[in-house]
Design a protein around this motif. Sequence first.
Motif, PDB file in Angstrom:
ATOM      1  N   ARG A   1     -71.213 158.467 -16.852  1.00  0.00           N
ATOM      2  CA  ARG A   1     -71.753 159.769 -17.240  1.00  0.00           C
ATOM      3  C   ARG A   1     -70.770 160.516 -18.133  1.00  0.00           C
ATOM      4  NH1 ARG A   1     -76.546 161.992 -17.666  1.00  0.00           N
ATOM      5  NH2 ARG A   1     -77.132 161.280 -15.582  1.00  0.00           N
ATOM      6  N   ARG A   2     -71.270 161.053 -19.229  1.00  0.00           N
ATOM      7  CA  ARG A   2     -70.488 161.864 -20.162  1.00  0.00           C
ATOM      8  C   ARG A   2     -71.228 163.168 -20.396  1.00  0.00           C
ATOM      9  NH1 ARG A   2     -67.731 158.352 -18.785  1.00  0.00           N
ATOM     10  NH2 ARG A   2     -66.597 156.767 -19.980  1.00  0.00           N
ATOM     11  N   ARG A   3     -70.525 164.281 -20.264  1.00  0.00           N
ATOM     12  CA  ARG A   3     -71.163 165.580 -20.475  1.00  0.00           C
ATOM     13  C   ARG A   3     -70.256 166.498 -21.286  1.00  0.00           C
ATOM     14  NH1 ARG A   3     -75.722 166.629 -17.251  1.00  0.00           N
ATOM     15  NH2 ARG A   3     -75.940 165.394 -15.351  1.00  0.00           N
ATOM     16  N   VAL A   4     -70.894 167.327 -22.136  1.00  0.00           N
ATOM     17  CA  VAL A   4     -70.216 168.412 -22.836  1.00  0.00           C
ATOM     18  C   VAL A   4     -70.847 169.710 -22.337  1.00  0.00           C
ATOM     19  CG1 VAL A   4     -69.683 169.470 -25.064  1.00  0.00           C
ATOM     20  CG2 VAL A   4     -69.823 166.976 -24.870  1.00  0.00           C
ATOM     21  N   TYR A   5     -70.027 170.542 -21.694  1.00  0.00           N
ATOM     22  CA  TYR A   5     -70.525 171.805 -21.143  1.00  0.00           C
ATOM     23  C   TYR A   5     -70.023 172.984 -21.978  1.00  0.00           C
ATOM     24  CZ  TYR A   5     -71.606 169.353 -16.733  1.00  0.00           C
ATOM     25  OH  TYR A   5     -72.108 168.506 -15.770  1.00  0.00           O
ATOM     26  N   SER A   6     -70.853 174.025 -22.065  1.00  0.00           N
ATOM     27  CA  SER A   6     -70.391 175.301 -22.600  1.00  0.00           C
ATOM     28  C   SER A   6     -69.576 176.008 -21.519  1.00  0.00           C
ATOM     29  CB  SER A   6     -71.580 176.181 -23.005  1.00  0.00           C
ATOM     30  OG  SER A   6     -72.264 176.626 -21.843  1.00  0.00           O
ATOM     31  N   ARG A   7     -68.968 177.112 -21.862  1.00  0.00           N
ATOM     32  CA  ARG A   7     -68.137 177.829 -20.887  1.00  0.00           C
ATOM     33  C   ARG A   7     -68.958 178.383 -19.726  1.00  0.00           C
ATOM     34  NH1 ARG A   7     -65.896 183.425 -23.226  1.00  0.00           N
ATOM     35  NH2 ARG A   7     -66.056 184.014 -21.043  1.00  0.00           N
ATOM     36  N   THR A   8     -70.279 178.516 -19.928  1.00  0.00           N
ATOM     37  CA  THR A   8     -71.144 179.023 -18.858  1.00  0.00           C
ATOM     38  C   THR A   8     -71.777 177.899 -18.044  1.00  0.00           C
ATOM     39  OG1 THR A   8     -72.973 179.179 -20.438  1.00  0.00           O
ATOM     40  CG2 THR A   8     -71.659 181.172 -20.063  1.00  0.00           C
ATOM     41  N   GLY A   9     -71.416 176.648 -18.363  1.00  0.00           N
ATOM     42  CA  GLY A   9     -71.922 175.531 -17.572  1.00  0.00           C
ATOM     43  C   GLY A   9     -73.198 174.914 -18.099  1.00  0.00           C
TER      44      GLY A   9
END
Length: 551
Positions: A243-251
């Motif tokens: 699993r690879r994820r890119v999150y913003s600062r708000t999740g």
Amino acid sequence: MKPFAELLDRLVLTPSRNGKIRLLVDYFGATPDPDRGYALAAITRDLDIPGVKPGILRALITERMDEVLFGYSYDYVGDLAETVSLVWPEPEEPVRANRDPSLSEVVETFLETTRSDGPAVLTDLLDRLDSSGRYAAIKLFTGGMRIGVSARLAKQALAQFGDKDVTEIEEMWHGLELPYEDLFAWLEGRADKPEHGALALFRPVMLATALEEPDYDKIVPETYAAEWKWDGIRVQLVAEGERRRVYSRTGDDIGHSFPDLLEAMDFEGSIDGELLVGHPESHDDQQAVGTFSDLQQRLNRKTVSAKLMKSHPVFVRAYDLLSEGEEDLRALPFTERRRKLEAFIARLDPSRFDISDQIAFADWGELNDLRENPPHPIIEGVMIKRHESAYVPGRPKGEWFKWKRDPFTVDAVLMYAQRGHGKRSSFYSDYTFGVWTLDEEDRQILVPVGKAYFGFTDAELKQIDKYVRDNTVDRFGPVRSVKATPESGLVLEIAFEGLQSSSRHKSGVAMRFPRVSRLRWDKPSAEADTLDNLKRLLDENRGKASRVRPA
């Protein structure tokens, strides 16, 4: 639907943060599963109903009323859902249901409805609801709830409802499934904390407080480290298993906009950093880091073409390392996490990952000089971090500071105005402003250089609104053109964070974060700034970038 509709109405009319949390807590306590779960998903924007889109609503309503009249109504109200809910005609034959449909019935019906059947099913529902119910249903389907509730605030309400730490909820959020029945069972003490096998979950971010004068003397190199504050967007990269994820600062999971970055995440861990456009390994400073305008070409896209990925490649300038493999590093001091981060980044693709260099300084005065004269135009200030600080969610006092450059200001002339949305729908609150230049016949003309939506008080909003109404010279749909000549016009002092070239603007320049700093009723329109002044500022920024390699 009625309880959900009433909740939305009350949230819109409740200005205070604590008041909104109280309304949400009461709703969660009084509403059964699965209705409250679907309501929560709608408020946090995690509910997607693909069969209903704004275009379908527009098509349905223009079949039932004059298109021009609807356009004027929409212009006046300023919100599609509110406009449709108010003007939707009563059916020729009453089709009111014997009972109000539950929220879960509506959601589950439309989740099973095909796109081709969507218009007919939606028409039937809107015919059966009153205006308040129609508004809630449309918001449910199309999102964009302007009710003053962020996903973070909704999670804080959940934490208060269940007497839990909001960090626990944020960390498990992306492993939960609609309609969140296991979450509510845990919050109500009826079940253990939800256990799941989801990978690459979000870790709540640590935030900085603004550095203010009382804290200046505390900033010494023995206690604090400093880094440049780059003008991109804060992201968290998490890779675990497959699993690879890119999150913003708000999740929010924003990885779909950056498939090229996901592909390069060949590691096991969690990185905190700044997402930028450019080629960090390049020795050409203009290619090394692009402008925020360049980055905007990549934001909020559902699909990204190969051409765009090639012309606007993204990379992450890493600030911190939150985990490495299965080891959680957040409790370690910043200096130790930093050493691990340096070794971690050194193993990754240099075209996609680099590290935010630290700034040497003797005292806060020297750091202030560096802050005001950064080596690259895409730097908006400095970050200051205590050497011994653990990575703590939220905004702990005295641990991290942000010290942004003082904003630039120009005097510009109001050219166009448009009504706002929500509580501003009755006011002209969105402003386009311009500066002076000469046309081919050496006549002074205004060219637009930006738009501003905030920075003024409610009292000033009313003053500008009256000025727009009294000085309108033309209309273009919802936009009003106001009197703006060298002899007559309203001068606005505009503050902004930076300036960049822009092919989208006739002027050739675009401002970063423009806002109204003050109203210059005292200043003649002819004395507003010129385009030449802005271009000189842009050239100065370019020269600064070409002289110094970004840190």
